[in-house]
Design a protein around this motif. Sequence first.
Motif, PDB file in Angstrom:
ATOM      1  N   LYS A 172      43.097  41.635  38.183  1.00 50.91           N
ATOM      2  CA  LYS A 172      44.085  41.178  38.958  1.00 50.91           C
ATOM      3  C   LYS A 172      44.359  39.598  38.433  1.00 50.91           C
ATOM      4  CE  LYS A 172      43.057  43.115  43.427  1.00 50.91           C
ATOM      5  NZ  LYS A 172      42.577  42.695  44.858  1.00 50.91           N
TER       6      LYS A 172
ATOM      7  N   LEU B  13      38.630  42.151  39.497  1.00 47.13           N
ATOM      8  CA  LEU B  13      39.373  40.841  39.345  1.00 47.13           C
ATOM      9  C   LEU B  13      39.853  40.435  38.188  1.00 47.13           C
ATOM     10  CD1 LEU B  13      36.397  39.026  41.220  1.00 47.13           C
ATOM     11  CD2 LEU B  13      38.344  39.943  42.315  1.00 47.13           C
TER      12      LEU B  13
ATOM     13  N   ASP C  37      36.917  44.151  47.503  1.00 45.57           N
ATOM     14  CA  ASP C  37      37.636  42.909  47.407  1.00 45.57           C
ATOM     15  C   ASP C  37      38.275  42.637  48.739  1.00 45.57           C
ATOM     16  OD1 ASP C  37      38.932  40.778  46.363  1.00 45.57           O
ATOM     17  OD2 ASP C  37      40.421  41.500  45.476  1.00 45.57           O
TER      18      ASP C  37
ATOM     19  N   ILE D   7      41.952  37.349  36.717  1.00 45.41           N
ATOM     20  CA  ILE D   7      40.703  36.279  36.721  1.00 45.41           C
ATOM     21  C   ILE D   7      40.359  36.485  35.265  1.00 45.41           C
ATOM     22  CG2 ILE D   7      38.554  35.637  37.336  1.00 45.41           C
ATOM     23  CD1 ILE D   7      40.664  35.166  39.583  1.00 45.41           C
TER      24      ILE D   7
ATOM     25  N   ALA E  35      36.841  33.869  43.339  1.00 49.65           N
ATOM     26  CA  ALA E  35      37.267  33.710  41.947  1.00 49.65           C
ATOM     27  C   ALA E  35      38.450  32.941  41.383  1.00 49.65           C
ATOM     28  CB  ALA E  35      37.195  34.983  41.474  1.00 49.65           C
TER      29      ALA E  35
ATOM     30  N   TYR F 270      38.441  38.070  45.155  1.00 50.32           N
ATOM     31  CA  TYR F 270      39.568  37.463  44.561  1.00 50.32           C
ATOM     32  C   TYR F 270      39.555  35.760  44.843  1.00 50.32           C
ATOM     33  CZ  TYR F 270      44.312  36.672  42.644  1.00 50.32           C
ATOM     34  OH  TYR F 270      45.184  36.065  41.769  1.00 50.32           O
TER      35      TYR F 270
END
Length: 213
Positions: free
Chosen positions: A21, A18, A52, A23, A70, A67
Amino acid sequence: MKDTAKHQGLRNQLAAVLEKKGITDKNVLQAIKKVPRHLFLNSSFEDYAYQDKAFPIGAGQTISQPYTVAFQSQLLEVEKGHQVLEIGTGSGYQTAVLCAMGAKVFSIERQNELFKSTSLLLPKLGIRPKLLMFGDGYKGLPNDAPFDSIIVTAGAPMIPNPLLAQLKIGGRLVIPVGEDPQIMTLLIRKNETQFEKHEFGEFRFVPLLENKN
């Protein structure tokens, strides 16, 4: 209901995915590492719990992709002690993440089957939202307003006015708006009448249904 060192390792890996990606909120990443997602899923999905991905949870609903959980949580900018209204308790996973972030969570679920199962599950895991109720999320919780932030975990055809009215000045509403896919939308209350709007691209959610209770 076991939570092992192996599960913890998988959660750490998920948090790392995450982070890659985008976060960046450490509070969100710590909550993802802490909450045992496998316990919110049917045991047949246990081996996949820390991928995910979204999974079905019954009553035509899904547990959101980590995801998405988050990303929405990060947009809320939760601080310890914040009052957060969640529309759509679902599996309770998002509720648990918000609680792990230090929020006082008020959560509404319109599917009775999910409401009952989640009401039993959360206390077993030591997760205690401020309020868990069965009802129509469109109306919010005027008696407990105003809220520091509001999160909607189902696709809404439009932004419900009662939810805007229940935000504190400076409060944040995070809601996926549209049919399919939805546009993740953030509204920040600037004063009694004005809201600042930001959009964050396409996501897919089950629909938010009005007047179903």
